[in-house]
Design a protein around this motif. Structure first.
Motif, PDB file in Angstrom:
ATOM      1  N   VAL A   8       0.837  -1.200   0.000  1.00 25.19           N
ATOM      2  CA  VAL A   8       0.000   0.000   0.000  1.00 25.19           C
ATOM      3  C   VAL A   8       0.873   1.253   0.000  1.00 25.19           C
ATOM      4  O   VAL A   8       0.677   2.178  -0.804  1.00 25.19           O
ATOM      5  CB  VAL A   8      -0.947   0.003   1.231  1.00 25.19           C
ATOM      6  N   VAL A   9       1.866   1.248   0.890  1.00 19.75           N
ATOM      7  CA  VAL A   9       2.769   2.404   0.967  1.00 19.75           C
ATOM      8  C   VAL A   9       3.511   2.580  -0.359  1.00 19.75           C
ATOM      9  O   VAL A   9       3.593   3.680  -0.915  1.00 19.75           O
ATOM     10  CB  VAL A   9       3.797   2.226   2.120  1.00 19.75           C
ATOM     11  N   ARG A  11       2.750   1.554  -3.419  1.00 20.43           N
ATOM     12  CA  ARG A  11       1.936   2.024  -4.544  1.00 20.43           C
ATOM     13  C   ARG A  11       1.632   3.512  -4.442  1.00 20.43           C
ATOM     14  O   ARG A  11       1.667   4.249  -5.414  1.00 20.43           O
ATOM     15  CB  ARG A  11       0.643   1.206  -4.632  1.00 20.43           C
ATOM     16  N   LYS A  12       1.332   3.922  -3.221  1.00 12.71           N
ATOM     17  CA  LYS A  12       1.005   5.343  -3.032  1.00 12.71           C
ATOM     18  C   LYS A  12       2.215   6.227  -3.347  1.00 12.71           C
ATOM     19  O   LYS A  12       2.090   7.254  -4.020  1.00 12.71           O
ATOM     20  CB  LYS A  12       0.527   5.571  -1.596  1.00 12.71           C
ATOM     21  N   GLU A  13       3.408   5.809  -2.880  1.00 11.57           N
ATOM     22  CA  GLU A  13       4.602   6.619  -3.133  1.00 11.57           C
ATOM     23  C   GLU A  13       4.897   6.688  -4.627  1.00 11.57           C
ATOM     24  O   GLU A  13       5.245   7.733  -5.154  1.00 11.57           O
ATOM     25  CB  GLU A  13       5.816   6.068  -2.378  1.00 11.57           C
ATOM     26  N   LEU A  15       2.774   6.382  -7.050  1.00 10.95           N
ATOM     27  CA  LEU A  15       1.764   7.225  -7.682  1.00 10.95           C
ATOM     28  C   LEU A  15       2.147   8.693  -7.539  1.00 10.95           C
ATOM     29  O   LEU A  15       2.082   9.472  -8.503  1.00 10.95           O
ATOM     30  CB  LEU A  15       0.405   6.971  -7.023  1.00 10.95           C
ATOM     31  N   GLU A  16       2.595   9.038  -6.341  1.00 10.68           N
ATOM     32  CA  GLU A  16       2.990  10.436  -6.121  1.00 10.68           C
ATOM     33  C   GLU A  16       4.187  10.819  -6.990  1.00 10.68           C
ATOM     34  O   GLU A  16       4.240  11.911  -7.546  1.00 10.68           O
ATOM     35  CB  GLU A  16       3.348  10.644  -4.648  1.00 10.68           C
ATOM     36  N   VAL A  17       5.136   9.882  -7.068  1.00  8.03           N
ATOM     37  CA  VAL A  17       6.322  10.151  -7.883  1.00  8.03           C
ATOM     38  C   VAL A  17       5.927  10.347  -9.344  1.00  8.03           C
ATOM     39  O   VAL A  17       6.378  11.273 -10.013  1.00  8.03           O
ATOM     40  CB  VAL A  17       7.338   9.001  -7.744  1.00  8.03           C
ATOM     41  N   ARG A  19       3.302  11.404 -10.501  1.00  4.58           N
ATOM     42  CA  ARG A  19       2.577  12.646 -10.757  1.00  4.58           C
ATOM     43  C   ARG A  19       3.489  13.861 -10.654  1.00  4.58           C
ATOM     44  O   ARG A  19       3.061  14.980 -10.890  1.00  4.58           O
ATOM     45  CB  ARG A  19       1.441  12.783  -9.745  1.00  4.58           C
ATOM     46  N   ASP A  20       4.744  13.631 -10.281  1.00  9.99           N
ATOM     47  CA  ASP A  20       5.658  14.757 -10.157  1.00  9.99           C
ATOM     48  C   ASP A  20       6.396  14.949 -11.478  1.00  9.99           C
ATOM     49  O   ASP A  20       7.210  14.119 -11.874  1.00  9.99           O
ATOM     50  CB  ASP A  20       6.648  14.496  -9.017  1.00  9.99           C
ATOM     51  N   ASP A 209      12.564  13.393  -0.545  1.00  7.38           N
ATOM     52  CA  ASP A 209      11.146  13.701  -0.455  1.00  7.38           C
ATOM     53  C   ASP A 209      10.412  12.745   0.482  1.00  7.38           C
ATOM     54  O   ASP A 209       9.458  13.128   1.152  1.00  7.38           O
ATOM     55  CB  ASP A 209      10.549  13.608  -1.870  1.00  7.38           C
ATOM     56  N   GLU A 214       8.141  14.540   4.100  1.00  2.40           N
ATOM     57  CA  GLU A 214       6.940  14.352   4.920  1.00  2.40           C
ATOM     58  C   GLU A 214       7.030  15.177   6.204  1.00  2.40           C
ATOM     59  O   GLU A 214       6.026  15.696   6.689  1.00  2.40           O
ATOM     60  CB  GLU A 214       6.759  12.867   5.260  1.00  2.40           C
ATOM     61  N   ARG A 217       6.285  18.791   5.172  1.00  2.00           N
ATOM     62  CA  ARG A 217       4.885  19.065   4.852  1.00  2.00           C
ATOM     63  C   ARG A 217       3.944  18.683   5.982  1.00  2.00           C
ATOM     64  O   ARG A 217       2.738  18.754   5.820  1.00  2.00           O
ATOM     65  CB  ARG A 217       4.502  18.299   3.583  1.00  2.00           C
ATOM     66  N   THR A 219       3.197  15.761   7.289  1.00  4.18           N
ATOM     67  CA  THR A 219       2.325  14.614   7.071  1.00  4.18           C
ATOM     68  C   THR A 219       2.830  13.393   7.837  1.00  4.18           C
ATOM     69  O   THR A 219       2.131  12.393   7.943  1.00  4.18           O
ATOM     70  CB  THR A 219       2.260  14.243   5.575  1.00  4.18           C
TER      71      THR A 219
END
Lengths: 670, 255
Positions: A8-9, A11-13, A15-17, A19-20, A209, A214, A217, A219
């Motif tokens: 889960v972690v 995939r999320k990371e 996805l964020e990458v 989108r950058d 990042d 985190e 930001r 988070t």
């Protein structure tokens, strides 16, 4: 650990990458554009430039002071070269040469040999620093040689000898290296460098990042409160970095391959048909994975330690630089892979790369490389998880205690790791330049001077300057009699154990003969035994302990006793500037650090250090004596069985030492 | 249900001494109850809440969330806990729904349940318009709503709000306040911290006053009024702080 949550972690990371846009550009688009431009563009410019220079021709001034048939032939021959025109040497020629209107001045002279043969001397004046002039010279030279041959053949024919005689021996090359191998050689030089750099830059774009970002930001707190375990978070992020690093490498590699292929297809016949060694590259990609995991873990721990992205990027810089320097080893022609090199991270991959590219590598090197990198990798990951569970690291506040102002306010602020490393570096530089210089002049006094003036005195000066309590800070106090009594029973078996360990290391990674020679020179100095004992055992025992277990260790104590012992031992080992003795000296450093911190007395480790060095001295000096013979095998190595009684005595003595020092030692409260 | 038992937290200071951020505190918060941790900045509110949410380890003492010890059963504690602060950041490159889903998955909530909860909360907080917007393009109010849904996605019985309205405009703050009430209505145990007296006055069933790491008072607003003989919470707070300062000064004189 729940791998689903890691996923889960991860995939999320990712996805964020993805989108950058900046990351995408740096990892995917830039390499796709860069290499074609670099390789193809550079190559076509190169070939075109050469072609242009070939066609350009030149103006040659001839200064013929002989003026006979031969000298005229020489000049005529030059005139037949395409686009070359001849001008006679006049008063203005030198000026024309300066103005580059004349590219070379050829002066022809002659002399008479003893038998009356006329010899010709041709002087060529040209500017060797210019590519174009060098081409001119080469052409002129070829032309003169052709003329010479023509003349010789005429002479031979005139004397009734077969002119073929001149071609009696003809030399032809038969190159057994295939074009493929040459290609491998070339790729082996610059590919490892590029790939290692790409690996690191790919990893570092995201690493900062992932945790420091985190924090910045705000988070991280939310993430830590979620029911994912810390190691699940670490592994998810860790896999993200590895993925990005490897993607960067693969994309770069493909881009390089295609550009090269294109270049090869357009290049001279000699290289045509040469393929990119795809299978070799695949092997290397596999070997790159451990390195990627190591960099990922290293960068992730930096990111975790840093308060914000800027700080993380700052800490990343030295790693990038060191890795770059190490990767450059692939450009050095003389360095070849061996077992020792296979242990050093980055260098091992670079050398392995080179060896695989020309298809000359040992499986053992591949395995050692992967194995040693994985060991470092595990260590770095372990450290990251440790950092990730340390609240003082995750919520590290602005630390002002290291500033000079803070040191002025409270002297104890001086002892922070930053100043520790600065001091250590300065001492190391002094040792390297001054110490080596002194020892070069006179070994005996040089060694003593090094101990006193480089190792001990500066510490004393700083303690005085900061008005610190020397005895308290450096733990200079008399230990209990029982402690002192136990020290020989600790130091002697410890020296034996460490010696046997270094003998074992010597089997796997043999010392170079030059090194052994240098080392034995140290112990067989032309002086009385007592003097040597003083310089080699007593002085280091006192001075090095004063510096390392007294002073240096203090800089790291705020991280706890264990960390302080390990770090000071690492620096102690590094200070010996000797990769072959690194492990044994490190082990010794661990013991000495323990002795001092446990007992609160530096005297214990001083005595132990002196005994250790003294023992080595005894072994070398009296190794061949009858009374030592039963313990010694070969010239001066110990029998392996000695390790058994040594371990028994050592364990017992350490146990007793631990007991004796149990009470009233606040430093070892852990 | 939250149970705090003799909880202390010390931080090492650079000069070798320690700083007691939280000093031997005890209090409880029951289900369907809103307890307010009231204190000035630096009183120890955030430290207490970070210990309760297992980010910090206590130096001594312990606490229980739904009967789970925060040290021995940290994993269970986190599963039973929703945590929200006023200045929490979000992942700007994710969409609102992706962000909520990410945390739902981290808490191990089934996908169907996540869908259902997002829908339910979006209805309640009127979020359908911006749920699939990227967070970087959201307004503060939208972000705060996303944070709210994130904090409750695993339907925890205990909610902790650390200064939930700090830095928020009045309209956004109202969302939070009504959400806290909603939590109580759903039977959740709520602990929130603030330094704003009015907020405590309006929301809390019980007020725990904390100052310099110690608990000054613990009771309903009415109880505190009776003891302090003051009506306004501001005055009550000042009363207790003065009393505490006097006591410590007396103590200092005695030694």
């Amino acid at each position: 650990m729940n791998f689903k949550k890691v996923g889960v972690v991860y995939r999320k990371e990712l996805l964020e990458v993805l989108r950058d846009k900046r990351t995408l550009f740096a990892t995917l688009i830039l390499p796709v554009l860069l290499y074609p431009l670099l390789i193809v563009g550079f190559n076509s410019i190169m070939t075109r430039q050469t072609a242009v220079m070939e066609e350009q021709g030149a103006t040659i001034a001839i200064n013929d002071s002989v003026g006979n048939a031969v000298s005229r032939l020489l000049a005529e021959e030059i005139g037949t070269i395409d686009n070359y025109n001849l001008v006679p040497f006049t008063a203005t020629t030198n000026q024309l040469y300066e103005d580059k209107d004349v590219h070379a001045i050829v002066s022809i002279g002659d002399s008479l040999g003893a038998d009356g043969t006329q010899f010709y001397k041709v002087y060529v004046q040209y500017d060797k620093s210019k590519d174009r002039s060098r081409i001119v010279f080469d052409k002129l030279y070829d032309s003169f040689k052709a003329s010479e041959k023509k003349l010789q053949k005429q002479q031979l024919q005139a004397s009734g000898i077969n002119p073929e005689f001149l071609d009696l021996i003809s030399v032809r090359e038969r190159d057994t290296s295939t074009a493929q191998k040459k290609m491998g050689m070339l790729l082996g030089m610059f590919l490892p460098y590029i790939m290692i750099i790409m690996l690191l830059s790919g990893a570092s774009t995201v690493a900062a990042d992932l945790v420091a970002g985190e924090k910045e930001r705000r988070t991280l707190e939310t993430l830590l409160v979620s029911s994912a375990a810390r190691q699940e978070l670490v592994f998810g992020k860790y896999l993200t970095i590895i993925t990005l690093a490897m993607v960067n490498v693969v994309v770069n590699l493909f881009s390089i391959s295609f550009s090269l292929k294109f270049m090869l297809a357009n290049s001279a016949a000699e290289m045509s048909g040469v393929q990119m060694p795809i299978s070799a590259i695949l092997i290397l990609l596999m070997a790159m994975i451990p390195l990627a995991t190591f960099f990922a873990a290293l960068l992730l721990s930096i990111s975790t330690f840093s308060r914000n992205m800027k700080e993380a990027k700052t800490y990343e810089q030295p790693i990038l630089w060191v890795a770059m320097m190490m990767a450059m080893v692939s450009f050095l022609p003389a360095v070849e892979m061996n077992n020792l090199m296979a242990l050093i991270p980055v260098i091992n991959i670079a050398l392995l790369f080179k060896a695989v590219m020309i298809n000359e590598y040992a499986l053992s090197h591949l395995l050692i490389t992967i194995g040693s990198t994985l060991v470092l990798d595990v260590l770095a990951i372990w450290a990251t998880i440790k950092l990730f569970t340390s609240e003082s690291v995750l919520f590290r506040s602005e630390d002002d205690s290291g500033s000079l102002k803070a040191v002025g306010k409270n002297k104890n602020n001086f002892f922070n790791p930053f100043y520790g490393l600065v001091y250590f570096s300065l001492a190391l530089i002094a040792l390297y330049y001054l110490g080596t210089y002194w020892q070069g002049k006179d070994l005996m006094s040089g060694l003593l001077k090094t101990q006193v003036f480089i190792i001990a005195l500066p510490v004393y000066a700083i303690i005085r300057l900061l008005k610190l309590k020397e005895k308290e800070i450096l733990r200079i106090k008399m230990p209990k009699a029982t402690e002192l009594l136990l020290i020989p029973f600790i130091a002697i078996p410890a020296a034996i154990i460490v010696s046997v360990i270094s003998q074992l290391i010597n089997i796997i990674f043999p010392f170079p003969p030059k090194y052994v020679e240098m080392l034995s020179k140290l112990f067989t100095m032309d002086a009385s035994v007592w003097k040597v004992f003083l310089v080699m055992a007593v002085a280091p025992g006192i001075c090095e302990e004063y510096l390392f277990r007294g002073f240096i260790i203090r800089f790291f104590e705020k991280y706890g006793t264990k960390v302080a012992i390990v770090l000071s031992a690492l620096l102690f080992a590094a200070f010996h500037l000797d990769p072959f003795r690194f492990v044994p000296v490190f082990l010794l450093g661990l013991l000495l650090g323990y002795l001092t911190l446990r007992s609160g007395s530096l005297v214990n480790s001083m005595l132990s250090h002196t005994i250790n060095n003294g023992l080595a001295l005894v072994l070398v000096t009296y190794g061949s004596s009858a009374w030592l013979k039963p313990l010694i095998s070969g010239e001066d190595s110990l029998h392996y069985w000695l390790i058994i009684p040594a371990v028994i005595v050592f364990t017992g003595a350490i146990y007793l030492f631990h007991k004796v020092t149990e009470k009233g030692v606040p430093e070892c409260a852990e | 249900m939250i149970k705090v038992m003799n909880l202390s937290k010390e931080f090492p200071k650079k000069d070798g001494t320690v700083f007691s951020a939280v000093d031997d505190i005890c209090f409880e918060a029951k289900d369907s109850e809103i307890v307010c941790l009231l204190g000035v900045n630096g009183a120890g509110k955030t430290t207490t809440m970070r210990i309760l949410s297992t980010i910090f380890k206590p130096s001594s003492g312990t606490a229980e969330i739904q009967g789970y010890d925060i040290q021995k059963n940290a994993q269970h504690v986190r599963e039973n806990l929703g945590f929200l602060t006023g200045d929490t950041g979000l992942y700007n490159r994710l969409r609102g729904s992706e962000f909520i889903r990410y945390f739902g998955r981290l808490y191990g909530v089934a996908e169907k349940t996540i869908d259902a909860r997002i829908k339910e909360m979006a209805d309640m907080l009127d979020m359908h318009d911006f749920l699939d917007k990227k967070i970087e393009f959201m307004s503060t109010g939208m972000k705060q709503k996303v944070s709210i849904v994130r904090s409750i996605i695993h339907d925890p019985p205990v909610m902790i709000f650390d200064e939930p309205t700090s830095g928020l405009d009045i309209l956004t703050a109202r969302n939070i306040v009504s959400f806290i009430r909603e939590c109580k209505q759903r039977g959740k145990c709520v602990l929130f911290s603030t330094h704003i007296m009015r907020e405590a006055e309006r929301l809390a069933d019980r007020i725990v006053m904390i100052h310099k790491g110690k608990i000054l008072a613990n009771g309903t607003l009415d109880e505190l009024r009776i003891v302090s003989e003051q009506t306004d919470l501001d005055d009550i707070f000042v009363y207790y702080v003065n009393k505490f300062t006097d006591e410590t000064e007396v103590l200092a004189h005695e030694f």
